[in-house]
Structures are given as structure tokens and as C-alpha cells.
Design a protein around this motif. Structure first.
Motif, PDB file in Angstrom:
ATOM      1  N   UNK A  67       0.851  -1.053   0.014  1.00  0.00           N
ATOM      2  CA  UNK A  67      -0.007   0.055   0.032  1.00  0.00           C
ATOM      3  C   UNK A  67       0.823   1.273   0.057  1.00  0.00           C
ATOM      4  N   UNK A  68       2.097   1.128  -0.083  1.00  0.00           N
ATOM      5  CA  UNK A  68       3.060   2.379  -0.060  1.00  0.00           C
ATOM      6  C   UNK A  68       3.783   2.055  -1.408  1.00  0.00           C
ATOM      7  N   UNK A  69       4.442   3.395  -1.878  1.00  0.00           N
ATOM      8  CA  UNK A  69       5.263   3.352  -2.916  1.00  0.00           C
ATOM      9  C   UNK A  69       6.542   2.614  -3.012  1.00  0.00           C
ATOM     10  N   UNK A  70       6.802   2.321  -1.978  1.00  0.00           N
ATOM     11  CA  UNK A  70       8.050   1.570  -1.617  1.00  0.00           C
ATOM     12  C   UNK A  70       8.634   1.407  -0.133  1.00  0.00           C
ATOM     13  N   UNK A  71       9.920   1.137  -0.094  1.00  0.00           N
ATOM     14  CA  UNK A  71      10.108   1.088   1.287  1.00  0.00           C
ATOM     15  C   UNK A  71      10.688   2.846   1.646  1.00  0.00           C
ATOM     16  N   UNK A  72      10.213   3.545   2.587  1.00  0.00           N
ATOM     17  CA  UNK A  72      10.158   4.711   2.877  1.00  0.00           C
ATOM     18  C   UNK A  72      11.108   5.129   3.767  1.00  0.00           C
TER      19      UNK A  72
ATOM     20  N   UNK B 188       7.676  -3.976   7.876  1.00  0.00           N
ATOM     21  CA  UNK B 188       8.253  -4.347   6.464  1.00  0.00           C
ATOM     22  C   UNK B 188       9.205  -5.421   6.515  1.00  0.00           C
ATOM     23  N   UNK B 189       9.917  -5.581   7.913  1.00  0.00           N
ATOM     24  CA  UNK B 189      11.063  -6.302   8.036  1.00  0.00           C
ATOM     25  C   UNK B 189      10.861  -7.768   7.448  1.00  0.00           C
ATOM     26  N   UNK B 190       9.754  -8.583   7.643  1.00  0.00           N
ATOM     27  CA  UNK B 190       9.747  -9.817   7.141  1.00  0.00           C
ATOM     28  C   UNK B 190       9.632  -9.945   5.489  1.00  0.00           C
ATOM     29  N   UNK B 191       9.150  -8.718   4.880  1.00  0.00           N
ATOM     30  CA  UNK B 191       8.890  -8.637   3.456  1.00  0.00           C
ATOM     31  C   UNK B 191      10.705  -8.459   2.849  1.00  0.00           C
ATOM     32  N   UNK B 192      11.380  -7.729   3.589  1.00  0.00           N
ATOM     33  CA  UNK B 192      12.680  -7.109   3.113  1.00  0.00           C
ATOM     34  C   UNK B 192      13.382  -8.511   3.476  1.00  0.00           C
ATOM     35  N   UNK B 193      13.220  -9.166   4.498  1.00  0.00           N
ATOM     36  CA  UNK B 193      13.877 -10.696   4.577  1.00  0.00           C
ATOM     37  C   UNK B 193      13.692 -11.544   3.530  1.00  0.00           C
ATOM     38  N   UNK B 194      12.310 -11.723   3.246  1.00  0.00           N
ATOM     39  CA  UNK B 194      12.005 -12.577   2.220  1.00  0.00           C
ATOM     40  C   UNK B 194      12.868 -11.991   1.043  1.00  0.00           C
ATOM     41  N   UNK B 195      12.998 -10.811   0.630  1.00  0.00           N
ATOM     42  CA  UNK B 195      13.392 -10.335  -0.591  1.00  0.00           C
ATOM     43  C   UNK B 195      15.004 -10.501  -0.632  1.00  0.00           C
ATOM     44  N   UNK B 196      15.454 -10.256   0.610  1.00  0.00           N
ATOM     45  CA  UNK B 196      16.971 -10.514   0.387  1.00  0.00           C
ATOM     46  C   UNK B 196      17.447 -12.182   0.329  1.00  0.00           C
ATOM     47  N   UNK B 197      16.410 -12.788   1.183  1.00  0.00           N
ATOM     48  CA  UNK B 197      16.589 -14.361   0.963  1.00  0.00           C
ATOM     49  C   UNK B 197      16.418 -14.724  -0.594  1.00  0.00           C
ATOM     50  N   UNK B 198      15.557 -14.196  -1.310  1.00  0.00           N
ATOM     51  CA  UNK B 198      15.328 -14.557  -2.588  1.00  0.00           C
ATOM     52  C   UNK B 198      16.548 -14.210  -3.645  1.00  0.00           C
TER      53      UNK B 198
ATOM     54  N   UNK C  56      23.474  -1.523   2.838  1.00  0.00           N
ATOM     55  CA  UNK C  56      22.368  -0.524   3.028  1.00  0.00           C
ATOM     56  C   UNK C  56      21.267  -1.005   4.109  1.00  0.00           C
ATOM     57  N   UNK C  57      20.909  -2.345   3.669  1.00  0.00           N
ATOM     58  CA  UNK C  57      19.957  -3.163   4.689  1.00  0.00           C
ATOM     59  C   UNK C  57      20.325  -3.235   6.185  1.00  0.00           C
ATOM     60  N   UNK C  58      21.565  -3.711   6.122  1.00  0.00           N
ATOM     61  CA  UNK C  58      22.105  -3.955   7.566  1.00  0.00           C
ATOM     62  C   UNK C  58      22.420  -2.595   8.391  1.00  0.00           C
ATOM     63  N   UNK C  59      22.577  -1.539   7.498  1.00  0.00           N
ATOM     64  CA  UNK C  59      22.712  -0.165   8.122  1.00  0.00           C
ATOM     65  C   UNK C  59      21.507   0.517   8.641  1.00  0.00           C
ATOM     66  N   UNK C  60      20.456   0.165   7.647  1.00  0.00           N
ATOM     67  CA  UNK C  60      19.127   0.861   7.831  1.00  0.00           C
ATOM     68  C   UNK C  60      18.463   0.078   9.185  1.00  0.00           C
ATOM     69  N   UNK C  61      18.597  -1.007   9.295  1.00  0.00           N
ATOM     70  CA  UNK C  61      18.210  -2.132  10.707  1.00  0.00           C
ATOM     71  C   UNK C  61      18.914  -1.497  11.797  1.00  0.00           C
ATOM     72  N   UNK C  62      20.305  -1.376  11.599  1.00  0.00           N
ATOM     73  CA  UNK C  62      20.987  -1.137  12.836  1.00  0.00           C
ATOM     74  C   UNK C  62      20.647   0.366  13.516  1.00  0.00           C
ATOM     75  N   UNK C  63      20.351   1.237  12.292  1.00  0.00           N
ATOM     76  CA  UNK C  63      19.869   2.458  12.841  1.00  0.00           C
ATOM     77  C   UNK C  63      18.359   2.431  13.024  1.00  0.00           C
ATOM     78  N   UNK C  64      17.931   1.428  13.112  1.00  0.00           N
ATOM     79  CA  UNK C  64      16.271   1.238  13.379  1.00  0.00           C
ATOM     80  C   UNK C  64      15.548   2.178  12.401  1.00  0.00           C
ATOM     81  N   UNK C  65      15.886   2.384  11.246  1.00  0.00           N
ATOM     82  CA  UNK C  65      15.259   3.071  10.463  1.00  0.00           C
ATOM     83  C   UNK C  65      13.902   2.804   9.617  1.00  0.00           C
ATOM     84  N   UNK C  66      13.840   1.269   9.639  1.00  0.00           N
ATOM     85  CA  UNK C  66      12.609   0.838   9.122  1.00  0.00           C
ATOM     86  C   UNK C  66      11.648   0.349   9.912  1.00  0.00           C
ATOM     87  N   UNK C  67      10.514   0.734   9.194  1.00  0.00           N
ATOM     88  CA  UNK C  67       9.207   0.304   9.999  1.00  0.00           C
ATOM     89  C   UNK C  67       9.286  -1.358  10.069  1.00  0.00           C
ATOM     90  N   UNK C  68       8.875  -1.630  11.304  1.00  0.00           N
ATOM     91  CA  UNK C  68       8.972  -3.236  11.692  1.00  0.00           C
ATOM     92  C   UNK C  68       8.290  -3.894  10.893  1.00  0.00           C
TER      93      UNK C  68
END
Lengths: 261, 261
Positions: free
Chosen positions: B184-189, B220-230, B206-218
């Protein structure tokens, strides 16, 4: 030989009979198709949801709520439970409706005296035989729910007996086909109360004679009409028999009623 | 290029958005797969039927009544309505679950601390790539409901995001694949309230950095984990974007967040 086999509610509503039937079905060698009806679960669920069964002149009408109900129950619950069970028996079932892959094109029944609602009549002439062959020739076993679509985005409630006959007719140009209607009797009975009075063979002449003498149970006439329609259009064999006799009725020593030209 | 596209409840529950999405999806050239989630209708129907949503530690449990409910709703109603609509748009959709043709083998989630009930985890290693190819190479468009089976006769409730990733991974050995998660969003914001702050590219660093900085909405994390797994397992491109931007996001000028190695 391709087997097109139809089962109705009497088997679907009896877990032990269904389990036995599916075991027998899974063991059939070669290409095969299972067409299933609905069973009582749609009515039961409809009652729970307050969806009233509507009838006009004794014919069921498929309104908006009912087409959603049967799409859920026939296309979802019943179809996928059959697929999962067949898969567990080593049969590579793929559950479909006539909408999927447009495998069984249909048209919403035109309104004449009665508006049947979301009911489909199959369009036999445009059935994509090559797509059915693609599935069968690759070892997939289509399990077909009694639903089609109108090509304009709507699902349609469709008679399973007619669907089975239509597929059998279309495939008979490419394969020898035996169409088997499984029901709750051993076959067409000369005396409706006597299971040992199976009429083993019926051809068009005998059918005309039995009808003229009013010897046939009225409820069986639509099934026999479907059977003779299929035979008239190229299907090699139609057999009407008991679901519990599937093994015999897919072999050479059949116990049911064999319909031929 | 094969497109594996996942839509969730936010699109399914909005008829106008869904209609637009399906029109866009139908226009995509070449092989494509649609994986859909559930939407609110299962919850609504469950309420009507008195099927209680059960949770343990915030995780939904799929009991006997619930697996029947979602098999009906996801595998029947939602799946077949999508198929019928796509067929009306000239897209030769075929609606399936992971049980059909055993296209997505799965296992019932083992009970550790929580018994999730009839929940499936896909078995990526045994996915029959040749059977998917058979469908795709013959112009069929699989529309996959979030259901699998356990090989022992039971249907299983299964996460649609994971299913989409698993299929994308398996197909990536044979085709270039773009996996698109529509939400429902344009992308990861970068700022969760600011739709113009889409992060256009994310790689593992960048993903590791964004997570470390807690900049990502919680959420979205499972979706991003799936994405990086793929991505880690061979998928060429993963894109997370708005369902309304499908046309752009299947082209070269994407508007969403592109995930790459």
C-alpha cells in the motif's frame, strides 16, 4: 483409454465411501479426469450464513449470494480436499473449474421463462482440447468442480453431469473415452427396489422402448439423456454404476449399465 | 523475464484498485505468476460462522475450522474471482494452490513452543520446476492462493510472501526473474509518513545499516527478509512497490524500491 469419471453428493457426503473411491480412483492407470458435484455442505453452510435456497418451478436459482457460496464450497473446500487426498495417494491431481485456463467455456443461461441467475451452459464447440491434452499427456489428473465462467468476469454454477459429458465428447476425437457416472445404485435397474436387476446394456432402441413403457425411474432420465448425447457425439463407452464398483467399472468385467450406440 | 507478483489484502479488499491492478497485470507480456493473499473476507465470513480467530503470542493459529474457512475463501472465492476477472481481460489465468499438481510441496510446521495448527512451510528443494515451466511455456498464467498441502491429505495455510519468494527462487535457475511485492506504499520509505521518500535501491549493506539505525518500519522487515533471501538464492531482481504502480514496476523506469545483491 481416457476415463472421465463423475461423482456426486452421495459419495462426497460419506467420508468412508469417499476414501474408498479415491483409493480406487488413484489406482487407475493412464489418463483420467474426475468431475465432482457439490454435496450437502453448500446447503448446510448456506443455512448457517442465512443464504436461502431459491426455487422457481422447482428449479434452483443461483443468485449473487449463492454463486459466491458454491464458488467457495465447490471450487475451494470440496475441490481442494479431493486434491489433497488424491495427492496423498500418489495421484497428481490438479483442481480446476471451467474458468481455469478457460478449460470449459460457458455462457450464462439465457432468460426465457425462468431466470436461473448465475448458471452456466457449457459451450462444447470452443472447448480447448489441446489444453486438456497438455495436462493429461504430462501426467496431471484434472479434478473439476461444477463451476464455469461467462468470459465477462463472473463464475457460473454448472451441472457436473453435463460438464463430464462435454469433456468426454471433446476428448473422444483424440482418445478412446469411457465416461463413468458413479451414483448410489449398481446401475440402471429394471425394478427400482432390486439392486440385482441391473440392465447391463442399453442402446438407443432399448432406451426408447424402456421410456415408452415408463419402466425407468424419472430421476435417472437426465443422466441417460446425457449418456446418449455423449454416445451420439463420439464417446465410445458410457457406464452408469455404483461408486463402490469403480475398479470393476474401469475394467472389462463391468457391473454397471453400459451404454453404447 | 518471468514476473512473480504478489498482492495482499489491501488490493483484494478494494474493488476499484483490484480492477485497475488486474487490467495492468493482464497487459504484462510474457510469462507471469500472480500470488495472492487473503483479505478481510475470511475474517468477515469467519465471524458470521462463529469461527473465532485464535492467537498464541500474537501469532494466528489455524485450527480445523479455520483451515476449512481459508480453503473455501482463499482457494475458492478469492482465487476463482481473480481467475474469472483475468480471463475476461484476455489473460489465460489458471487458479491453483500449492496442492494442485503438487506445485508447491510443503510440510506442516513442526510444533516447538507454539502449535500453529494447519500451517505449512514450503519445501523449496522439491519444487517441481518442470511443471511450472509446462504451464508458463504454454501461455497459462498461474494464480496462486496462499495454501499448500502436507502430502498426507491436509490443506495448509501458508504465507503468500514466502510462497512468491520460493517460486521466484526456483524459477531463477531457468529464467531471469523479477519478484514484485505490491503493497500500500510506493516503496520502502525513509520517512514512514512521506510517500516521496522512497528508498530506490537497497543492497545487503544498506539493509544492515538501515536495520542497525532502526530506520525501517517493523512491519516491513519480514518482506525485506524474504526479498534478500530471494536475492541471495539467485533471483535477479526484487521490487517492493505500490499495486497502482505495476505498469512502471514491470518496466525499466520503476517507482518502487529495487532490491539487489
Amino acid at each position: 483409454m481416457v476415463f472421465v469419471i463423475k461423482i456426486g453428493g452421495n459419495v462426497l457426503d460419506d467420508p468412508a465411501a469417499l476414501q474408498q473411491f479415491l483409493q480406487d480412483f488413484a489406482l487407475i492407470n493412464g489418463p483420467k479426469i474426475l468431475v465432482h458435484g457439490g454435496g450437502k455442505i453448500a446447503t448446510r453452510l448456506g443455512d448457517q450464513l442465512g443464504i436461502e435456497s431459491k426455487y422457481v418451478d422447482g428449479r434452483r436459482i443461483t443468485d449473487d449470494a449463492t454463486i459466491d457460496l458454491v464458488t467457495m464450497v465447490y471450487g475451494g473446500l470440496v475441490n481442494k480436499q479431493l486434491v489433497a487426498q488424491l495427492q496423498s495417494l500418489g495421484c497428481n491431481a490438479i483442481g480446476i473449474t471451467g474458468a481455469d485456463g478457460n478449460l470449459l467455456p460457458a455462457v450464462k443461461r439465457p432468460v426465457k421463462t425462468i431466470d436461473y441467475g448465475w448458471v452456466g451452459d457449457v459451450k462444447a464447440a470452443t472447448l480447448p482440447v489441446d489444453r486438456w491434452q497438455l495436462l493429461l499427456d504430462n501426467g496431471l489428473v484434472p479434478v473439476l468442480a461444477p463451476l464455469t465462467h461467462d468470459g465477462a468476469g463472473h463464475m457460473l454454477n454448472t451441472n457436473a453431469d453435463t460438464m463430464a459429458a462435454t469433456i468426454a465428447i471433446a476428448l473422444s476425437a483424440q482418445y478412446p473415452v469411457r465416461l463413468i457416472y458413479c451414483f448410489e445404485k449398481k446401475g440402471i435397474l429394471e425394478q427400482v427396489e432390486d439392486e440385482s436387476s441391473v440392465i447391463r446394456f442399453i442402446n438407443p432402441d432399448l432406451y426408447a422402448q424402456l421410456k415408452a413403457e415408463q419402466k425407468l425411474f424419472a430421476g435417472i432420465l437426465p443422466k441417460l439423456d446425457n449418456a446418449f448425447d455423449a454416445i451420439g457425439k463420439g464417446v465410445q463407452q458410457v457406464l452408469i454404476g455404483h461408486a463402490a464398483d469403480l475398479v470393476q467399472n474401469t475394467g472389462t468385467e463391468t457391473t454397471g449399465t453400459l451404454i453404447s450406440a
